[in-house]
Design a protein around this motif. Structure first.
Motif, PDB file in Angstrom:
ATOM      1  N   SER A 111      86.923   9.365  30.840  1.00  0.00           N
ATOM      2  CA  SER A 111      86.190  10.718  30.508  1.00  0.00           C
ATOM      3  C   SER A 111      87.307  11.689  30.870  1.00  0.00           C
ATOM      4  N   LEU A 112      87.545  12.603  29.908  1.00  0.00           N
ATOM      5  CA  LEU A 112      88.446  13.686  29.898  1.00  0.00           C
ATOM      6  C   LEU A 112      88.273  14.465  31.048  1.00  0.00           C
ATOM      7  N   ASP A 113      87.007  14.650  31.447  1.00  0.00           N
ATOM      8  CA  ASP A 113      86.648  15.649  32.633  1.00  0.00           C
ATOM      9  C   ASP A 113      87.299  15.071  33.933  1.00  0.00           C
ATOM     10  N   SER A 114      87.451  13.892  34.137  1.00  0.00           N
ATOM     11  CA  SER A 114      88.229  13.217  35.332  1.00  0.00           C
ATOM     12  C   SER A 114      89.636  13.647  35.367  1.00  0.00           C
ATOM     13  N   GLN A 115      90.284  14.257  34.428  1.00  0.00           N
ATOM     14  CA  GLN A 115      91.572  14.605  34.259  1.00  0.00           C
ATOM     15  C   GLN A 115      91.498  16.210  34.324  1.00  0.00           C
ATOM     16  N   ILE A 116      90.496  16.957  34.414  1.00  0.00           N
ATOM     17  CA  ILE A 116      90.423  18.311  34.730  1.00  0.00           C
ATOM     18  C   ILE A 116      90.829  18.518  36.195  1.00  0.00           C
ATOM     19  N   GLN A 117      91.598  19.092  36.550  1.00  0.00           N
ATOM     20  CA  GLN A 117      91.995  19.508  38.020  1.00  0.00           C
ATOM     21  C   GLN A 117      92.502  20.794  38.274  1.00  0.00           C
TER      22      GLN A 117
ATOM     23  N   TRP B  70      95.339  25.471  36.565  1.00  0.00           N
ATOM     24  CA  TRP B  70      94.529  24.355  36.420  1.00  0.00           C
ATOM     25  C   TRP B  70      94.665  23.544  35.161  1.00  0.00           C
ATOM     26  N   THR B  71      94.712  22.147  35.019  1.00  0.00           N
ATOM     27  CA  THR B  71      94.770  21.497  33.789  1.00  0.00           C
ATOM     28  C   THR B  71      93.514  21.081  32.972  1.00  0.00           C
ATOM     29  N   ASP B  72      93.475  21.166  31.766  1.00  0.00           N
ATOM     30  CA  ASP B  72      92.429  20.715  31.168  1.00  0.00           C
ATOM     31  C   ASP B  72      92.870  19.955  29.687  1.00  0.00           C
TER      32      ASP B  72
ATOM     33  N   VAL C 144      85.359  26.661  29.045  1.00  0.00           N
ATOM     34  CA  VAL C 144      84.970  26.483  30.255  1.00  0.00           C
ATOM     35  C   VAL C 144      84.817  27.669  30.973  1.00  0.00           C
ATOM     36  N   THR C 145      84.082  27.855  32.153  1.00  0.00           N
ATOM     37  CA  THR C 145      84.140  29.272  32.917  1.00  0.00           C
ATOM     38  C   THR C 145      84.707  28.777  34.314  1.00  0.00           C
ATOM     39  N   ILE C 146      85.385  29.750  34.657  1.00  0.00           N
ATOM     40  CA  ILE C 146      86.105  29.503  36.069  1.00  0.00           C
ATOM     41  C   ILE C 146      85.499  30.851  36.814  1.00  0.00           C
ATOM     42  N   ARG C 147      84.680  30.130  38.016  1.00  0.00           N
ATOM     43  CA  ARG C 147      83.904  30.900  38.710  1.00  0.00           C
ATOM     44  C   ARG C 147      84.868  30.978  40.120  1.00  0.00           C
ATOM     45  N   PHE C 148      84.832  32.347  40.637  1.00  0.00           N
ATOM     46  CA  PHE C 148      85.310  32.487  41.971  1.00  0.00           C
ATOM     47  C   PHE C 148      84.268  33.010  42.851  1.00  0.00           C
TER      48      PHE C 148
ATOM     49  N   THR D 180      86.787  36.455  53.693  1.00  0.00           N
ATOM     50  CA  THR D 180      86.680  35.295  54.873  1.00  0.00           C
ATOM     51  C   THR D 180      86.811  33.979  54.547  1.00  0.00           C
ATOM     52  N   ALA D 181      86.205  33.708  53.112  1.00  0.00           N
ATOM     53  CA  ALA D 181      85.966  32.272  52.590  1.00  0.00           C
ATOM     54  C   ALA D 181      85.823  32.562  50.885  1.00  0.00           C
ATOM     55  N   TRP D 182      86.273  31.386  50.465  1.00  0.00           N
ATOM     56  CA  TRP D 182      86.332  31.599  48.962  1.00  0.00           C
ATOM     57  C   TRP D 182      86.224  30.035  48.615  1.00  0.00           C
ATOM     58  N   ARG D 183      85.729  30.096  47.118  1.00  0.00           N
ATOM     59  CA  ARG D 183      85.572  28.812  46.510  1.00  0.00           C
ATOM     60  C   ARG D 183      85.855  28.999  44.862  1.00  0.00           C
ATOM     61  N   VAL D 184      86.625  28.233  44.284  1.00  0.00           N
ATOM     62  CA  VAL D 184      86.897  28.375  42.776  1.00  0.00           C
ATOM     63  C   VAL D 184      86.284  27.167  42.179  1.00  0.00           C
ATOM     64  N   SER D 185      85.557  27.222  41.129  1.00  0.00           N
ATOM     65  CA  SER D 185      85.156  26.189  40.253  1.00  0.00           C
ATOM     66  C   SER D 185      85.210  26.296  38.710  1.00  0.00           C
ATOM     67  N   ILE D 186      85.525  25.061  38.167  1.00  0.00           N
ATOM     68  CA  ILE D 186      85.732  25.226  36.793  1.00  0.00           C
ATOM     69  C   ILE D 186      84.389  24.599  36.248  1.00  0.00           C
ATOM     70  N   ILE D 187      83.601  25.253  35.328  1.00  0.00           N
ATOM     71  CA  ILE D 187      82.119  24.768  34.984  1.00  0.00           C
ATOM     72  C   ILE D 187      82.300  24.481  33.453  1.00  0.00           C
ATOM     73  N   ARG D 188      81.635  23.327  33.226  1.00  0.00           N
ATOM     74  CA  ARG D 188      81.417  23.159  31.524  1.00  0.00           C
ATOM     75  C   ARG D 188      80.001  22.570  31.428  1.00  0.00           C
ATOM     76  N   GLU D 189      79.294  23.364  30.582  1.00  0.00           N
ATOM     77  CA  GLU D 189      77.881  22.919  30.320  1.00  0.00           C
ATOM     78  C   GLU D 189      77.225  22.916  31.642  1.00  0.00           C
ATOM     79  N   ASN D 190      77.276  23.946  32.403  1.00  0.00           N
ATOM     80  CA  ASN D 190      76.407  23.998  33.480  1.00  0.00           C
ATOM     81  C   ASN D 190      76.798  22.866  34.730  1.00  0.00           C
ATOM     82  N   GLN D 191      77.940  22.245  34.693  1.00  0.00           N
ATOM     83  CA  GLN D 191      78.252  21.081  35.758  1.00  0.00           C
ATOM     84  C   GLN D 191      79.710  21.634  36.231  1.00  0.00           C
ATOM     85  N   ILE D 192      79.920  21.436  37.395  1.00  0.00           N
ATOM     86  CA  ILE D 192      80.954  21.845  38.038  1.00  0.00           C
ATOM     87  C   ILE D 192      81.813  20.567  37.925  1.00  0.00           C
TER      88      ILE D 192
END
Length: 157
Positions: free
Chosen positions: A24-30, A81-83, A89-93, A136-148
Protein backbone atom coordinates in the motif's frame (compact mmCIF):
# COMPACT_ATOMS: atom_id res chain seq x y z
CA UNK A 1 18.21 -32.18 -10.85
CA UNK A 2 19.63 -28.81 -11.95
CA UNK A 3 16.45 -27.92 -13.84
CA UNK A 4 14.34 -28.54 -10.71
CA UNK A 5 16.61 -26.20 -8.68
CA UNK A 6 16.43 -23.43 -11.29
CA UNK A 7 12.63 -23.81 -11.60
CA UNK A 8 12.22 -23.37 -7.83
CA UNK A 9 14.63 -20.43 -7.79
CA UNK A 10 12.75 -18.62 -10.56
CA UNK A 11 9.36 -19.43 -8.99
CA UNK A 12 10.42 -18.01 -5.61
CA UNK A 13 11.93 -14.93 -7.30
CA UNK A 14 8.71 -14.36 -9.26
CA UNK A 15 6.56 -14.62 -6.12
CA UNK A 16 8.78 -12.12 -4.28
CA UNK A 17 8.65 -9.64 -7.16
CA UNK A 18 4.88 -9.91 -7.51
CA UNK A 19 4.29 -9.45 -3.78
CA UNK A 20 6.61 -6.44 -3.54
CA UNK A 21 4.33 -4.54 -5.96
CA UNK A 22 1.31 -5.07 -3.69
CA UNK A 23 2.43 -2.75 -0.89
CA UNK A 24 0.00 0.00 0.00
CA UNK A 25 1.30 3.46 -0.82
CA UNK A 26 -0.17 4.70 2.46
CA UNK A 27 2.41 2.65 4.35
CA UNK A 28 5.08 4.78 2.69
CA UNK A 29 3.60 8.09 3.85
CA UNK A 30 5.53 9.32 6.84
CA UNK A 31 6.43 12.38 8.80
CA UNK A 32 10.18 12.44 8.47
CA UNK A 33 11.11 15.36 10.74
CA UNK A 34 9.57 17.79 13.23
CA UNK A 35 11.11 21.11 14.24
CA UNK A 36 9.92 23.39 17.01
CA UNK A 37 10.94 26.88 18.11
CA UNK A 38 9.61 28.97 21.00
CA UNK A 39 10.12 32.68 20.37
CA UNK A 40 10.27 35.00 23.36
CA UNK A 41 11.58 38.33 22.01
CA UNK A 42 12.20 39.64 25.52
CA UNK A 43 14.73 36.90 26.30
CA UNK A 44 18.27 37.29 25.08
CA UNK A 45 19.61 34.04 23.65
CA UNK A 46 23.19 33.32 24.68
CA UNK A 47 24.32 30.22 22.87
CA UNK A 48 27.67 29.25 21.38
CA UNK A 49 25.72 27.96 18.36
CA UNK A 50 25.00 30.87 15.98
CA UNK A 51 22.06 28.98 14.44
CA UNK A 52 20.09 29.28 17.68
CA UNK A 53 20.40 33.07 17.61
CA UNK A 54 19.59 33.04 13.89
CA UNK A 55 16.21 31.40 14.57
CA UNK A 56 15.20 34.28 16.83
CA UNK A 57 16.39 36.90 14.35
CA UNK A 58 14.64 35.08 11.50
CA UNK A 59 11.22 35.13 13.19
CA UNK A 60 11.66 38.76 14.32
CA UNK A 61 12.77 39.97 10.88
CA UNK A 62 10.73 43.03 9.91
CA UNK A 63 9.31 43.63 13.38
CA UNK A 64 10.41 47.15 14.35
CA UNK A 65 8.31 48.21 17.32
CA UNK A 66 7.97 46.40 20.64
CA UNK A 67 4.29 45.77 19.81
CA UNK A 68 5.24 44.03 16.54
CA UNK A 69 7.84 41.92 18.32
CA UNK A 70 5.34 40.96 21.01
CA UNK A 71 2.82 39.85 18.33
CA UNK A 72 5.41 37.43 16.92
CA UNK A 73 6.07 35.79 20.28
CA UNK A 74 4.88 32.19 20.43
CA UNK A 75 5.49 28.72 19.06
CA UNK A 76 6.61 27.85 15.53
CA UNK A 77 6.45 24.32 14.10
CA UNK A 78 7.72 22.84 10.85
CA UNK A 79 6.90 19.30 9.74
CA UNK A 80 8.54 17.51 6.82
CA UNK A 81 6.63 14.58 5.33
CA UNK A 82 6.75 12.33 2.29
CA UNK A 83 3.91 11.02 0.14
CA UNK A 84 4.93 8.94 -2.88
CA UNK A 85 1.29 8.70 -4.03
CA UNK A 86 0.99 12.51 -4.29
CA UNK A 87 -2.75 12.30 -3.52
CA UNK A 88 -4.65 15.08 -1.71
CA UNK A 89 -4.35 15.04 2.10
CA UNK A 90 -5.16 17.21 5.09
CA UNK A 91 -2.47 18.02 7.63
CA UNK A 92 -4.03 18.59 11.06
CA UNK A 93 -2.13 20.20 13.93
CA UNK A 94 -3.77 19.69 17.34
CA UNK A 95 -2.49 21.33 20.49
CA UNK A 96 -3.20 22.19 24.13
CA UNK A 97 -2.27 25.42 25.86
CA UNK A 98 -1.22 26.15 29.44
CA UNK A 99 -4.12 28.38 30.51
CA UNK A 100 -6.89 26.22 28.95
CA UNK A 101 -6.11 22.87 30.56
CA UNK A 102 -7.09 19.83 28.50
CA UNK A 103 -9.03 21.73 25.82
CA UNK A 104 -7.74 20.78 22.36
CA UNK A 105 -7.41 23.32 19.55
CA UNK A 106 -6.56 22.50 15.97
CA UNK A 107 -5.50 23.98 12.65
CA UNK A 108 -5.66 22.30 9.26
CA UNK A 109 -3.92 22.73 5.94
CA UNK A 110 -5.20 21.00 2.83
CA UNK A 111 -2.54 19.77 0.42
CA UNK A 112 -4.50 19.25 -2.79
CA UNK A 113 -1.48 18.57 -4.98
CA UNK A 114 1.38 17.47 -2.70
CA UNK A 115 4.85 16.67 -3.90
CA UNK A 116 6.76 13.57 -2.93
CA UNK A 117 8.60 15.57 -0.25
CA UNK A 118 6.64 18.28 1.59
CA UNK A 119 7.00 20.86 4.35
CA UNK A 120 4.10 22.27 6.40
CA UNK A 121 4.35 25.11 8.93
CA UNK A 122 2.12 26.00 11.86
CA UNK A 123 2.39 28.74 14.45
CA UNK A 124 0.64 29.69 17.65
CA UNK A 125 1.36 33.40 18.12
CA UNK A 126 -0.24 36.77 18.75
CA UNK A 127 -3.42 37.15 20.81
CA UNK A 128 -3.96 33.40 21.06
CA UNK A 129 -0.51 32.84 22.54
CA UNK A 130 -0.77 35.75 25.00
CA UNK A 131 -4.29 34.92 26.20
CA UNK A 132 -4.10 31.11 26.34
CA UNK A 133 -0.42 30.59 27.19
CA UNK A 134 2.34 28.34 25.98
CA UNK A 135 1.65 25.18 24.01
CA UNK A 136 2.01 22.26 26.41
CA UNK A 137 1.37 19.33 24.03
CA UNK A 138 0.80 18.81 20.31
CA UNK A 139 0.07 16.21 17.65
CA UNK A 140 0.29 16.44 13.87
CA UNK A 141 -1.65 14.02 11.63
CA UNK A 142 -1.83 13.41 7.92
CA UNK A 143 -5.39 12.53 6.97
CA UNK A 144 -6.71 11.04 3.74
CA UNK A 145 -10.38 10.15 3.26
CA UNK A 146 -11.11 10.70 6.98
CA UNK A 147 -8.39 8.24 8.06
CA UNK A 148 -5.17 9.14 9.84
CA UNK A 149 -2.37 7.67 7.76
CA UNK A 150 0.63 9.17 9.58
CA UNK A 151 1.17 11.10 12.80
CA UNK A 152 3.76 12.50 15.17
CA UNK A 153 3.31 13.96 18.62
CA UNK A 154 5.04 15.62 21.54
CA UNK A 155 6.03 13.62 24.59
CA UNK A 156 3.15 14.98 26.68
CA UNK A 157 0.38 14.29 24.17
Amino acid sequence: MHSNFFFRFYAVTLVILLNSGCLSLDSQIQITNSKYFHLDPEKEINSPDPMVRFEQLHFLHGAVTDKEKKQRAGHYYVFWWTDPSRSPVTIRFEYRQKKTGSEVYYREVKALNPRTKNKTRFQVTGKEYHSKGKVTAWRVSIIRENQIIASDQSYLW
